[in-house]
Design a protein around this motif. Structure first.
Motif, PDB file in Angstrom:
ATOM      1  N   GLY A 335      -3.760 -41.517   0.863  1.00 16.95           N
ATOM      2  CA  GLY A 335      -2.677 -41.511   0.332  1.00 16.95           C
ATOM      3  C   GLY A 335      -2.330 -40.747  -0.989  1.00 16.95           C
ATOM      4  O   GLY A 335      -1.670 -39.740  -1.164  1.00 16.95           O
ATOM      5  N   ILE A 336      -3.642 -40.736  -1.938  1.00 14.88           N
ATOM      6  CA  ILE A 336      -3.500 -40.235  -3.116  1.00 14.88           C
ATOM      7  C   ILE A 336      -3.815 -38.559  -2.872  1.00 14.88           C
ATOM      8  O   ILE A 336      -3.099 -38.029  -3.617  1.00 14.88           O
ATOM      9  CB  ILE A 336      -4.569 -40.969  -4.159  1.00 14.88           C
ATOM     10  N   GLN A 337      -4.645 -38.612  -1.701  1.00 20.55           N
ATOM     11  CA  GLN A 337      -4.925 -37.084  -1.432  1.00 20.55           C
ATOM     12  C   GLN A 337      -3.556 -36.412  -0.912  1.00 20.55           C
ATOM     13  O   GLN A 337      -3.270 -35.006  -1.495  1.00 20.55           O
ATOM     14  CB  GLN A 337      -5.801 -36.891  -0.150  1.00 20.55           C
ATOM     15  N   GLY A 338      -2.856 -37.308  -0.167  1.00 25.85           N
ATOM     16  CA  GLY A 338      -1.655 -36.471   0.336  1.00 25.85           C
ATOM     17  C   GLY A 338      -0.533 -36.321  -0.754  1.00 25.85           C
ATOM     18  O   GLY A 338       0.010 -35.377  -0.633  1.00 25.85           O
ATOM     19  N   ALA A 339      -0.517 -37.133  -1.671  1.00 25.54           N
ATOM     20  CA  ALA A 339       0.580 -36.816  -2.662  1.00 25.54           C
ATOM     21  C   ALA A 339       0.104 -35.600  -3.442  1.00 25.54           C
ATOM     22  O   ALA A 339       1.309 -34.923  -3.791  1.00 25.54           O
ATOM     23  CB  ALA A 339       0.539 -38.005  -3.797  1.00 25.54           C
ATOM     24  N   LEU A 340      -0.929 -35.359  -3.677  1.00 24.33           N
ATOM     25  CA  LEU A 340      -1.210 -33.971  -4.370  1.00 24.33           C
ATOM     26  C   LEU A 340      -1.425 -32.775  -3.412  1.00 24.33           C
ATOM     27  O   LEU A 340      -1.105 -31.651  -3.785  1.00 24.33           O
ATOM     28  CB  LEU A 340      -2.769 -34.203  -4.937  1.00 24.33           C
ATOM     29  N   ALA A 341      -1.610 -33.023  -1.993  1.00 20.10           N
ATOM     30  CA  ALA A 341      -1.538 -32.010  -1.088  1.00 20.10           C
ATOM     31  C   ALA A 341      -0.297 -31.442  -1.053  1.00 20.10           C
ATOM     32  O   ALA A 341      -0.140 -30.075  -0.762  1.00 20.10           O
ATOM     33  CB  ALA A 341      -2.112 -32.624   0.149  1.00 20.10           C
ATOM     34  N   ILE A 342       0.722 -32.018  -0.829  1.00 25.65           N
ATOM     35  CA  ILE A 342       2.112 -31.595  -0.805  1.00 25.65           C
ATOM     36  C   ILE A 342       2.381 -30.685  -1.920  1.00 25.65           C
ATOM     37  O   ILE A 342       2.949 -29.751  -1.770  1.00 25.65           O
ATOM     38  CB  ILE A 342       3.227 -32.517  -0.526  1.00 25.65           C
ATOM     39  N   VAL A 343       2.269 -31.588  -3.018  1.00 24.01           N
ATOM     40  CA  VAL A 343       2.373 -30.678  -4.393  1.00 24.01           C
ATOM     41  C   VAL A 343       1.523 -29.303  -4.339  1.00 24.01           C
ATOM     42  O   VAL A 343       2.268 -28.037  -4.904  1.00 24.01           O
ATOM     43  CB  VAL A 343       2.036 -31.485  -5.676  1.00 24.01           C
ATOM     44  N   GLY A 344       0.431 -29.356  -3.951  1.00 24.34           N
ATOM     45  CA  GLY A 344      -0.336 -28.279  -3.788  1.00 24.34           C
ATOM     46  C   GLY A 344       0.142 -26.969  -3.072  1.00 24.34           C
ATOM     47  O   GLY A 344       0.102 -26.013  -3.404  1.00 24.34           O
ATOM     48  N   GLY A 345       0.479 -27.653  -1.852  1.00 18.56           N
ATOM     49  CA  GLY A 345       0.950 -26.732  -0.822  1.00 18.56           C
ATOM     50  C   GLY A 345       2.197 -25.860  -1.297  1.00 18.56           C
ATOM     51  O   GLY A 345       2.053 -24.672  -0.954  1.00 18.56           O
ATOM     52  N   VAL A 346       3.207 -26.557  -1.842  1.00 19.21           N
ATOM     53  CA  VAL A 346       4.298 -25.864  -2.095  1.00 19.21           C
ATOM     54  C   VAL A 346       4.016 -25.254  -3.361  1.00 19.21           C
ATOM     55  O   VAL A 346       4.639 -24.000  -3.531  1.00 19.21           O
ATOM     56  CB  VAL A 346       5.524 -27.027  -2.387  1.00 19.21           C
ATOM     57  N   THR A 347       3.381 -25.572  -4.233  1.00 18.39           N
ATOM     58  CA  THR A 347       3.103 -24.836  -5.521  1.00 18.39           C
ATOM     59  C   THR A 347       2.258 -23.682  -5.135  1.00 18.39           C
ATOM     60  O   THR A 347       2.567 -22.298  -5.606  1.00 18.39           O
ATOM     61  CB  THR A 347       2.119 -25.535  -6.564  1.00 18.39           C
ATOM     62  N   ALA A 348       1.551 -23.617  -4.147  1.00 16.87           N
ATOM     63  CA  ALA A 348       0.583 -22.369  -3.614  1.00 16.87           C
ATOM     64  C   ALA A 348       1.503 -21.297  -3.264  1.00 16.87           C
ATOM     65  O   ALA A 348       1.389 -20.266  -3.321  1.00 16.87           O
ATOM     66  CB  ALA A 348      -0.513 -22.738  -2.954  1.00 16.87           C
ATOM     67  N   GLY A 349       2.505 -21.770  -2.191  1.00 18.53           N
ATOM     68  CA  GLY A 349       3.463 -20.937  -1.788  1.00 18.53           C
ATOM     69  C   GLY A 349       4.343 -20.180  -2.489  1.00 18.53           C
ATOM     70  O   GLY A 349       4.613 -18.940  -2.515  1.00 18.53           O
ATOM     71  N   TRP A 350       4.755 -21.046  -3.584  1.00 12.68           N
ATOM     72  CA  TRP A 350       5.537 -20.500  -4.448  1.00 12.68           C
ATOM     73  C   TRP A 350       5.103 -19.364  -5.394  1.00 12.68           C
ATOM     74  O   TRP A 350       5.583 -18.570  -5.929  1.00 12.68           O
ATOM     75  CB  TRP A 350       6.330 -21.840  -5.321  1.00 12.68           C
ATOM     76  N   LEU A 351       3.619 -19.969  -5.933  1.00 15.18           N
ATOM     77  CA  LEU A 351       3.161 -18.853  -6.857  1.00 15.18           C
ATOM     78  C   LEU A 351       2.494 -17.778  -6.313  1.00 15.18           C
ATOM     79  O   LEU A 351       2.619 -16.613  -6.650  1.00 15.18           O
ATOM     80  CB  LEU A 351       2.051 -19.729  -7.390  1.00 15.18           C
ATOM     81  N   TYR A 352       2.218 -17.836  -4.593  1.00 19.90           N
ATOM     82  CA  TYR A 352       2.029 -16.800  -4.056  1.00 19.90           C
ATOM     83  C   TYR A 352       2.826 -15.652  -3.968  1.00 19.90           C
ATOM     84  O   TYR A 352       2.575 -14.488  -3.964  1.00 19.90           O
ATOM     85  CB  TYR A 352       1.333 -17.122  -2.578  1.00 19.90           C
ATOM     86  N   GLU A 353       4.266 -15.943  -4.050  1.00 26.40           N
ATOM     87  CA  GLU A 353       5.148 -14.987  -3.920  1.00 26.40           C
ATOM     88  C   GLU A 353       5.512 -14.289  -5.114  1.00 26.40           C
ATOM     89  O   GLU A 353       6.245 -13.295  -5.499  1.00 26.40           O
ATOM     90  CB  GLU A 353       6.447 -15.637  -3.206  1.00 26.40           C
ATOM     91  N   ARG A 354       5.180 -14.953  -6.119  1.00 28.16           N
ATOM     92  CA  ARG A 354       5.337 -14.559  -7.507  1.00 28.16           C
ATOM     93  C   ARG A 354       4.304 -13.848  -8.400  1.00 28.16           C
ATOM     94  O   ARG A 354       4.301 -12.909  -9.147  1.00 28.16           O
ATOM     95  CB  ARG A 354       6.174 -15.624  -8.353  1.00 28.16           C
ATOM     96  N   SER A 355       3.176 -14.758  -8.398  1.00 25.61           N
ATOM     97  CA  SER A 355       2.033 -14.204  -8.999  1.00 25.61           C
ATOM     98  C   SER A 355       0.622 -14.741  -8.737  1.00 25.61           C
ATOM     99  O   SER A 355       0.349 -15.944  -8.889  1.00 25.61           O
ATOM    100  CB  SER A 355       2.155 -14.579 -10.492  1.00 25.61           C
TER     101      SER A 355
END
Length: 388
Positions: A335-355
């Motif tokens: 559960g702790i892993q999952g909470a950070l996984a979704i934050v990490g996934g969205v952040t990685a996609g957002w940053l990938y398109e920007r920098s």
């Protein structure tokens, strides 16, 4: 074979249905979150009911059904992307249903050989299918289409279900493999709290929670292969049919890493896990680079990190928590892993398109934090006991 075969092309599948990098990151990150966070519920359910085999079989059944149904996605028009995202999330739900129970069963079976080795061998065998699935998908995509590649995964799915039912009939209680008598503390009845208290880990040790948070930072920081596959496809570094081959190679690396690190853990203890944050920090700089050779190098590093995360890191949990609460502990950990996984996934996609530089820096900083917490946790507590 089924879920790793599909996972190898989730990036291209979603891209073909019109998804952006942010959507790919959201869906794949949310998928990992579903697979992890919902174990908070299914861990206590398994421990309270004792239905470890039933939950394992139901979980695998969801995967065996939902992955082949991706074949329908392009035939649904504008609804195709939503349908595909739903199937991916349901497939990941199957992992949430089965994983705490499966890990609890494996912890029993691995007792006699050492849990690091036992979980490492399990991971290596798991990777046989994880290697074969992407190869099958690659061959079918090259010969036909991406969507037929999803449909053929119904065959190994059906075989897996028959095998699981056979195993349950032959070994209804894997506890018979425990080769040592349980300590007195483990033989005593387990104190039962409210369901919600158990789901969030009431009574689990501080060392467990510190370890879980640090390990989860490495999970959230590890860029998903969905993003890597999207990068390979959108940047034209490889044709879609070749992406599963890259993933298959990563699965082979994962298998070797799980075996090697698991055996080293049994001999040397937790120190070997300190390499994980370093590996995770290297992935975006390599795997999302402009040259194919750097991407492939990054995929190798990704495979090593993934192999350790899904095997030896779990072995530590089994050593930190008594047997009657292991499924619950695996659920809380996930559960702790999952909470950070979704934050990490969205952040990685957002940053990938920007920098890309910003993505590399953010991941590196999170891994410095993970490394510091791991060092403090391992120095502040005795080495976890090992069975076998």
């Amino acid at each position: 074979m089924v879920y790793e075969g599909a996972r190898s092309v989730y990036g291209p599948v979603l891209a073909a249905l019109g998804a952006s990098a942010v959507v790919v990151g959201l869906v794949t990150g949310a998928g990992e979150a579903v697979a992890l966070v919902l174990r908070l519920a299914f861990g206590p359910i398994a421990d309270r009911t004792g239905r470890y085999w039933s939950l394992t079989i139901v979980g695998y059944g969801l995967t065996a059904v939902c992955v082949p149904l991706l074949w329908l996605a392009p035939r649904l028009g504008v609804a195709g992307l939503g349908f595909a995202a739903t199937m991916i999330l349901l497939e990941r739900l199957g992992k949430a249903v089965r994983s705490p129970s499966k890990s609890a069963l494996l912890a029993h079976v691995a007792t006699a050989v050492g849990r690091g080795r036992g979980f490492g061998v399990h991971k290596a065998l798991d990777q046989v299918g994880a290697f074969a699935g992407p190869l099958l998908v690659a061959a079918v995509v090259a010969a036909s289409s991406l969507w037929v590649g999803m449909a053929v995964l119904a065959v190994p799915g059906a075989i897996a279900m028959v095998l699981l039912l056979t195993l349950r009939a032959r070994v209804p209680d894997p506890g018979v493999y425990d080769d040592q008598p349980a300590p007195a503390a483990m033989e005593a009845p387990v104190e039962r709290r409210g369901w919600w208290a158990e789901a969030v880990g009431a009574g689990l040790s501080g060392d467990f929670f510190r370890y879980a948070f640090a390990a989860s930072l490495t999970t959230g920081g590890l860029v998903t292969f969905g993003i890597i596959g999207y990068h390979l496809t959108i940047d034209g570094l490889l044709p879609v049919a070749a992406v599963p081959l890259v993933y298959a190679g990563a699965m082979a690396v994962e298998a070797v890493a799980a075996l090697v690190v698991g055996s080293v853990y049994d001999r040397t203890g937790t120190r070997v896990l300190l390499v994980v944050p370093v590996l995770v920090a290297l992935v975006p700089a390599l795997a999302l680079g402009p040259a194919l050779w750097t991407v492939l190098a990054g995929v190798v590093v990704w495979g090593i990190a993934q192999g350790v995360q899904d095997s030896t890191i779990k072995a530590v949990v089994a050593d930190l928590v008594e047997a009657p609460r292991r499924a619950t502990a695996y659920g809380v950990f996930a559960g702790i892993q999952g909470a950070l996984a979704i934050v990490g996934g969205v952040t990685a996609g957002w940053l990938y398109e920007r920098s890309l530089l910003a993505l590399v820096v953010v991941v590196a900083l999170t891994q410095v934090v993970a490394l510091v917490i791991l060092l403090q946790t391992f120095r502040g507590s005795a080495r976890p006991r090992r069975a076998g």
